[in-house]
Design an enzyme around this catalytic site. Structure first.
Site, PDB file in Angstrom:
ATOM      1  N   HIS A  34       0.866  -1.192   0.000  1.00 42.29           N
ATOM      2  CA  HIS A  34       0.000   0.000   0.000  1.00 42.29           C
ATOM      3  C   HIS A  34       0.903   1.244   0.000  1.00 42.29           C
ATOM      4  O   HIS A  34       0.836   2.054   0.930  1.00 42.29           O
ATOM      5  CB  HIS A  34      -0.950   0.034   1.209  1.00 42.29           C
ATOM      6  N   HIS A  90     -11.180  -8.941  -7.242  1.00 45.63           N
ATOM      7  CA  HIS A  90     -10.837  -7.681  -6.557  1.00 45.63           C
ATOM      8  C   HIS A  90      -9.905  -6.904  -7.480  1.00 45.63           C
ATOM      9  O   HIS A  90      -8.926  -7.452  -7.989  1.00 45.63           O
ATOM     10  CB  HIS A  90     -10.150  -8.043  -5.234  1.00 45.63           C
ATOM     11  N   GLU A 123      -8.007  -4.133  -6.914  1.00 52.37           N
ATOM     12  CA  GLU A 123      -6.793  -3.472  -6.399  1.00 52.37           C
ATOM     13  C   GLU A 123      -5.568  -3.988  -7.154  1.00 52.37           C
ATOM     14  O   GLU A 123      -5.501  -5.168  -7.535  1.00 52.37           O
ATOM     15  CB  GLU A 123      -6.655  -3.722  -4.888  1.00 52.37           C
ATOM     16  N   ASP A 129      -2.690  -5.119  -6.815  1.00 44.12           N
ATOM     17  CA  ASP A 129      -1.930  -6.346  -6.549  1.00 44.12           C
ATOM     18  C   ASP A 129      -2.636  -7.592  -7.111  1.00 44.12           C
ATOM     19  O   ASP A 129      -2.022  -8.659  -7.207  1.00 44.12           O
ATOM     20  CB  ASP A 129      -1.625  -6.522  -5.053  1.00 44.12           C
ATOM     21  N   HIS A 148     -11.768  -6.167   1.472  1.00 46.95           N
ATOM     22  CA  HIS A 148     -11.772  -4.900   2.168  1.00 46.95           C
ATOM     23  C   HIS A 148     -12.055  -3.701   1.255  1.00 46.95           C
ATOM     24  O   HIS A 148     -11.907  -2.546   1.685  1.00 46.95           O
ATOM     25  CB  HIS A 148     -10.422  -4.695   2.869  1.00 46.95           C
ATOM     26  N   ASP A 168      -8.448 -11.495  -0.793  1.00 48.40           N
ATOM     27  CA  ASP A 168      -7.666 -10.991   0.347  1.00 48.40           C
ATOM     28  C   ASP A 168      -8.029 -11.672   1.676  1.00 48.40           C
ATOM     29  O   ASP A 168      -7.176 -11.803   2.562  1.00 48.40           O
ATOM     30  CB  ASP A 168      -7.879  -9.480   0.510  1.00 48.40           C
ATOM     31  N   TYR A 187      -2.022  -9.139   9.213  1.00 49.05           N
ATOM     32  CA  TYR A 187      -2.865  -8.769   8.058  1.00 49.05           C
ATOM     33  C   TYR A 187      -4.251  -8.346   8.538  1.00 49.05           C
ATOM     34  O   TYR A 187      -4.767  -7.296   8.153  1.00 49.05           O
ATOM     35  CB  TYR A 187      -2.960  -9.982   7.124  1.00 49.05           C
ATOM     36  N   HIS A 239      -3.055 -13.921  -1.113  1.00 49.95           N
ATOM     37  CA  HIS A 239      -1.713 -13.658  -0.565  1.00 49.95           C
ATOM     38  C   HIS A 239      -1.314 -14.815   0.344  1.00 49.95           C
ATOM     39  O   HIS A 239      -2.116 -15.271   1.170  1.00 49.95           O
ATOM     40  CB  HIS A 239      -1.690 -12.384   0.281  1.00 49.95           C
TER      41      HIS A 239
END
Ligand code: FEO
Length: 392
Positions: free
Chosen positions: A22, A78, A80, A82, A144, A163, A191, A224
């Site tokens: 992040h 998701h 995001e 990553d 999230h 996530d 996490y 992850h």
């Protein structure tokens, strides 16, 4: 590609060098992985991609192993970067491939890549039949991001949870039963504490909803870290505990000091607390990684925070930590403040106010000492520690 189970293959990346995530916000001492999965059934389906810096390596490997033209559909759990970051590069090669994602996912992909691809919006319970297996989608909004969802593979009973249940943890291994359990749970907890704490109410609801779907889950594969194959529900049970105002019998004493006087007070307060039967941990805010401190606060019953006053406020590392604490909105924790000061001494009040806004209950008026604490002052600090413990 590494076979995970039946028709499911791992096509992700291990990022051993990652130390911050992040941007520079989150420390990742043990690196991370970006787990992408390929399901080779009648239809070949890619679930999630990897972080943008790895896009060439990722797409080349997919082409080599399966042939990009053979990919029938892409699921983006998701957006995001990553997980969705390599989508743009991949879609340059196969622009007509249908993309399955949540409604928010479609909006976010458009806002990231500014392309009008073949979007197929799905919601909880929607099914994509790919041959022997079916994919069932489960929306996970705010776990999230608003777009987050999970994909359940029916024939293999594997939940691709994105996530949720993940860890920033690069290891030579793939599964939970192969790795050091202390490292694994430390990273899973870090996490949760640093990313999911503010969404704990939603975590509980979502866990109950997933259990209510009566899906047989043989494996949970997050995006992850390692994959949960031995007793995969153990991490679901942990999430359920962590989402329920989780506490251990610890108190955290935090200090930030210019010349050592506030540190001396912290030591005396810690001494006072030590007879309470609770484990007391003391950290220098200026020296210890803030995400590691957050993990310790997450586990604690309460915190006592002290900081020198500078320019009518607090030191910058304390301000940064207080801002992270504000955002996480811990529940059911108590706090107090202390400090040595030179002339104006606003820091105790600033810390108390910030912790109140962050949701802590201030159970004791703060204690202040001008310049170096005397022996008598240190006795008072010990009493302060004892009184704090008595409030728990
Ligand atoms: Fe929300 Fe791993 O990205």
């Amino acid at each position: 590609m590494l076979k995970i189970k039946d028709d499911i293959y791992w096509t992700g990346v291990k990022d051993w060098e990652l130390k911050k995530f992040h941007g520079e916000e989150l420390s990742t001492h043990r690196g991370s992985t970006y787990n992408s999965f390929l399901i080779k059934d009648k239809k070949t389906v890619l679930v999630d991609t990897v972080w943008t810096p790895f896009k060439e390596k990722f797409v080349e490997k997919l082409d080599r192993e399966v042939g990009l033209g053979n990919i029938s559909a892409i699921v983006i759990n998701h957006v995001e970067q990553d997980h969705g970051g390599s989508l743009g590069f991949l879609m340059e090669k196969i622009p007509n491939t249908p993309i399955y994602c949540s409604k928010n996912g479609a909006m976010m992909i458009k806002k990231h890549f500014h392309q009008d691809w073949n979007f197929n919006v799905v919601k909880t319970g929607d099914i994509l039949d790919i041959g022997k297996n079916k994919l069932i989608f489960v929306e996970m909004p705010m776990l999230h991001w608003p777009d987050s969802m999970a994909t359940y593979v029916t024939g293999s009973n594997v939940l691709l949870s994105n996530d949720a249940f993940g860890q920033h943890y690069a290891t030579p291994y793939m599964y939970n039963d192969q790795v050091d359990q202390c490292e694994l749970f430390q990273e899973a907890l870090k996490y949760y504490a640093n990313i999911l704490t503010p969404y704990s109410k939603l975590v509980k609801q979502k866990i109950n909803e997933i259990i209510g779907l009566n899906l047989k889950i043989d494996m949970i594969a997050p995006s992850h870290g390692i994959i949960w194959r031995e007793n995969p529900m153990q991490i679901v049970e942990k999430y359920s505990q962590w989402a329920s105002e989780y506490q251990e019998d610890t108190i955290i004493v935090l200090y930030n000091t210019m010349w050592g006087a506030t540190k001396n007070m912290a030591g005396a307060i810690t001494k006072g607390l030590e007879g309470s039967g609770l484990a007391v941990k003391m950290f220098n805010i200026g020296k210890v990684d803030k995400n590691d401190i957050i993990t310790e606060i997450f586990k604690s019953k309460g915190i006592i925070m002290g900081c020198s006053t500078e320019n009518r406020g607090v030191l910058s590392d304390t301000a940064a930590l207080l801002e992270v604490i504000r955002g996480l909105q811990f529940k059911n924790k108590v706090a107090a403040s202390f400090a040595s000061y030179g002339w104006s001494g606003e820091s105790v009040k600033v810390v108390e106010e910030k912790l109140k806004v962050a949701g802590f209950e201030i159970v004791l008026d703060g204690i202040k000492v001008q310049y170096e604490p005397s022996l008598e002052d240190l006795e008072k600090c010990q009493d302060f520690g004892r009184e704090f413990a008595s409030k728990l």
